[in-house]
Scaffold this motif. Structure first.
Motif, PDB file in Angstrom:
ATOM      1  N   GLU A   1      -6.994 -12.034  -5.484  1.00 45.73           N
ATOM      2  CA  GLU A   1      -6.209 -11.763  -4.275  1.00 45.73           C
ATOM      3  C   GLU A   1      -6.268 -10.285  -3.886  1.00 45.73           C
ATOM      4  OE1 GLU A   1      -2.583 -13.543  -3.110  1.00 45.73           O
ATOM      5  OE2 GLU A   1      -2.478 -14.769  -4.921  1.00 45.73           O
TER       6      GLU A   1
ATOM      7  N   ASP B   1      10.774   1.824  -1.965  1.00 47.04           N
ATOM      8  CA  ASP B   1       9.676   1.150  -1.279  1.00 47.04           C
ATOM      9  C   ASP B   1       9.130   1.978  -0.120  1.00 47.04           C
ATOM     10  OD1 ASP B   1       8.233  -1.209  -1.750  1.00 47.04           O
ATOM     11  OD2 ASP B   1       9.033  -2.117   0.064  1.00 47.04           O
TER      12      ASP B   1
ATOM     13  N   GLN C   1       9.464   1.535  -9.807  1.00 43.30           N
ATOM     14  CA  GLN C   1       9.454   0.129  -9.404  1.00 43.30           C
ATOM     15  C   GLN C   1       8.763  -0.753 -10.446  1.00 43.30           C
ATOM     16  OE1 GLN C   1       7.708   0.821  -5.395  1.00 43.30           O
ATOM     17  NE2 GLN C   1       9.440  -0.371  -4.613  1.00 43.30           N
TER      18      GLN C   1
ATOM     19  N   ARG D   1       4.259 -12.370  -8.658  1.00 35.93           N
ATOM     20  CA  ARG D   1       4.635 -12.006  -7.292  1.00 35.93           C
ATOM     21  C   ARG D   1       5.000 -10.520  -7.207  1.00 35.93           C
ATOM     22  NH1 ARG D   1       7.312 -16.984  -7.901  1.00 35.93           N
ATOM     23  NH2 ARG D   1       9.301 -15.920  -8.274  1.00 35.93           N
ATOM     24  N   ALA D   2       5.733 -10.039  -8.198  1.00 37.63           N
ATOM     25  CA  ALA D   2       6.151  -8.633  -8.188  1.00 37.63           C
ATOM     26  C   ALA D   2       4.950  -7.702  -8.295  1.00 37.63           C
ATOM     27  CB  ALA D   2       7.117  -8.369  -9.340  1.00 37.63           C
ATOM     28  N   LYS D   3       4.008  -8.059  -9.150  1.00 36.61           N
ATOM     29  CA  LYS D   3       2.833  -7.216  -9.362  1.00 36.61           C
ATOM     30  C   LYS D   3       1.964  -7.174  -8.112  1.00 36.61           C
ATOM     31  CE  LYS D   3      -0.856  -6.462 -12.775  1.00 36.61           C
ATOM     32  NZ  LYS D   3      -1.396  -6.905 -14.082  1.00 36.61           N
ATOM     33  N   LEU D   4       1.747  -8.326  -7.506  1.00 39.79           N
ATOM     34  CA  LEU D   4       0.928  -8.383  -6.300  1.00 39.79           C
ATOM     35  C   LEU D   4       1.580  -7.595  -5.160  1.00 39.79           C
ATOM     36  CD1 LEU D   4      -1.579  -9.498  -4.890  1.00 39.79           C
ATOM     37  CD2 LEU D   4      -0.269 -11.562  -4.338  1.00 39.79           C
ATOM     38  N   THR D   5       2.896  -7.757  -4.994  1.00 38.68           N
ATOM     39  CA  THR D   5       3.609  -7.034  -3.938  1.00 38.68           C
ATOM     40  C   THR D   5       3.528  -5.530  -4.150  1.00 38.68           C
ATOM     41  OG1 THR D   5       5.162  -8.870  -3.622  1.00 38.68           O
ATOM     42  CG2 THR D   5       5.851  -6.696  -2.842  1.00 38.68           C
ATOM     43  N   LEU D   6       3.675  -5.107  -5.394  1.00 37.88           N
ATOM     44  CA  LEU D   6       3.643  -3.678  -5.695  1.00 37.88           C
ATOM     45  C   LEU D   6       2.251  -3.093  -5.466  1.00 37.88           C
ATOM     46  CD1 LEU D   6       5.465  -1.432  -6.589  1.00 37.88           C
ATOM     47  CD2 LEU D   6       4.957  -2.000  -8.972  1.00 37.88           C
TER      48      LEU D   6
ATOM     49  N   LYS E   1      10.615  -3.810 -12.396  1.00 39.91           N
ATOM     50  CA  LYS E   1      10.092  -5.170 -12.286  1.00 39.91           C
ATOM     51  C   LYS E   1       9.643  -5.712 -13.639  1.00 39.91           C
ATOM     52  CE  LYS E   1      10.801  -6.167  -8.035  1.00 39.91           C
ATOM     53  NZ  LYS E   1      11.782  -7.240  -7.708  1.00 39.91           N
TER      54      LYS E   1
ATOM     55  N   ARG F   1      -0.030  -4.233  -3.368  1.00 37.85           N
ATOM     56  CA  ARG F   1      -0.261  -4.183  -1.916  1.00 37.85           C
ATOM     57  C   ARG F   1       0.463  -2.997  -1.276  1.00 37.85           C
ATOM     58  NH1 ARG F   1       0.102 -10.531   0.106  1.00 37.85           N
ATOM     59  NH2 ARG F   1      -2.031 -11.120  -0.499  1.00 37.85           N
ATOM     60  N   SER F   2       1.619  -2.653  -1.829  1.00 39.44           N
ATOM     61  CA  SER F   2       2.382  -1.541  -1.250  1.00 39.44           C
ATOM     62  C   SER F   2       1.649  -0.208  -1.396  1.00 39.44           C
ATOM     63  CB  SER F   2       3.761  -1.446  -1.919  1.00 39.44           C
ATOM     64  OG  SER F   2       3.684  -0.845  -3.201  1.00 39.44           O
TER      65      SER F   2
END
Length: 259
Positions: free
Chosen positions: A164, A93, A104, A121-126, A108, A128-129
């Motif tokens: 989003e 990360d 990652q 959730r995993a896709k959105l977090t990734l 996921k 954004r990263s």
């Protein structure tokens, strides 16, 4: 091929052969051995073979060989399992290496195979990263496409996610994802999309698949290249799923050896 400088100060060239294997197969070590000696036979240069596995590895090295009447032949090659990086998620990360994101996404995809909500959730977090890792715009767009390809979602959740992402993109004032690219990605998942858009996306899929296949198997025969250019997107997807595990070009396309 990479250049190295020996202790005597002389420059030399070493061939690096990296094999990516999604699912374990009994003949994998033998295939590594065959590719290694074929590369050496063709180029007459040292060949370093490395294996990257999508599942847990049985050891740090793979081996294949045989011996008869005092003659011994074999290959021992390092093995890296992407699964080992689950315990090092924080390291991934924090990394700016694009392959950290690729790893990652792969992990996921495995973890969330049975849950659309968890995958969302995993896709959105990734995604954004990507904005905090310091990538250039072109790099972010390529990684967005890869994440979108690996972490697929049902149509409704996909629309919600990209809404989003758009809002986040505008809040950060990055504008990495243009309106046209968002629309193209959404329409690419919708039934009844316009023929012109479908043709353009198909060409992009064909080009990406061609690059992946050439990376593994070398230049394509004209007949195979022609099939890529005329195939429907669904067929391109099916071939793409076979690239990682196929041992030959024939296995990717279901061709006979004499094709």
């Amino acid at each position: 091929m990479i250049g190295v400088t020996g202790r005597d100060g002389q420059e030399d060239w070493v061939l690096v052969h990296v094999e990516v294997q999604g699912v374990g197969k009994p003949d994998f070590a033998q295939r590594m051995f065959v590719y290694n000696y074929r590369l050496y036979d063709r180029h007459g240069r040292p060949v370093v073979s490395l294996a990257v596995l999508g599942e847990p590895a049985s050891g740090a090295f793979g081996e294949f060989g045989y011996q008869r009447w005092g003659c011994r032949m074999g290959l021992r090659f390092p093995v890296v399992s992407l699964s080992d990086w689950r315990a090092r998620w924080a390291e991934l990360d924090a990394s700016a290496n694009p392959f950290a994101v690729v790893t990652q996404a792969h992990l996921k995809a495995q973890e969330t195979a049975g849950s659309d909500a968890a995958r969302y959730r995993a896709k959105l977090t990734l995604i954004r990263s990507l904005y905090r890792r310091g990538y250039q715009r072109a790099d972010i767009l390529e990684l967005l496409r890869f994440i979108d390809w690996v972490l697929t979602l049902p149509e409704g959740l996909e629309h919600q996610l990209w809404t989003e992402v758009q809002q986040f993109d505008e809040e950060k004032r990055m504008r990495y994802v243009s309106s046209f690219e968002r629309i193209a990605q959404r329409k690419g998942m919708e039934k009844g999309m316009e023929k012109g858009m479908e043709k353009g996306i198909g060409k992009g899929q064909a080009r990406l698949l061609k690059l992946l296949i050439q990376q593994r198997f070398g230049p394509l025969p004209e007949a195979v290249d022609a099939r890529l250019q005329t195939a429907a997107p669904e067929q391109l997807d099916a071939w793409a799923l076979q690239v990682l595990d196929a041992a030959s070009l024939e296995e990717v396309f279901g061709l006979s050896e004499n094709h």
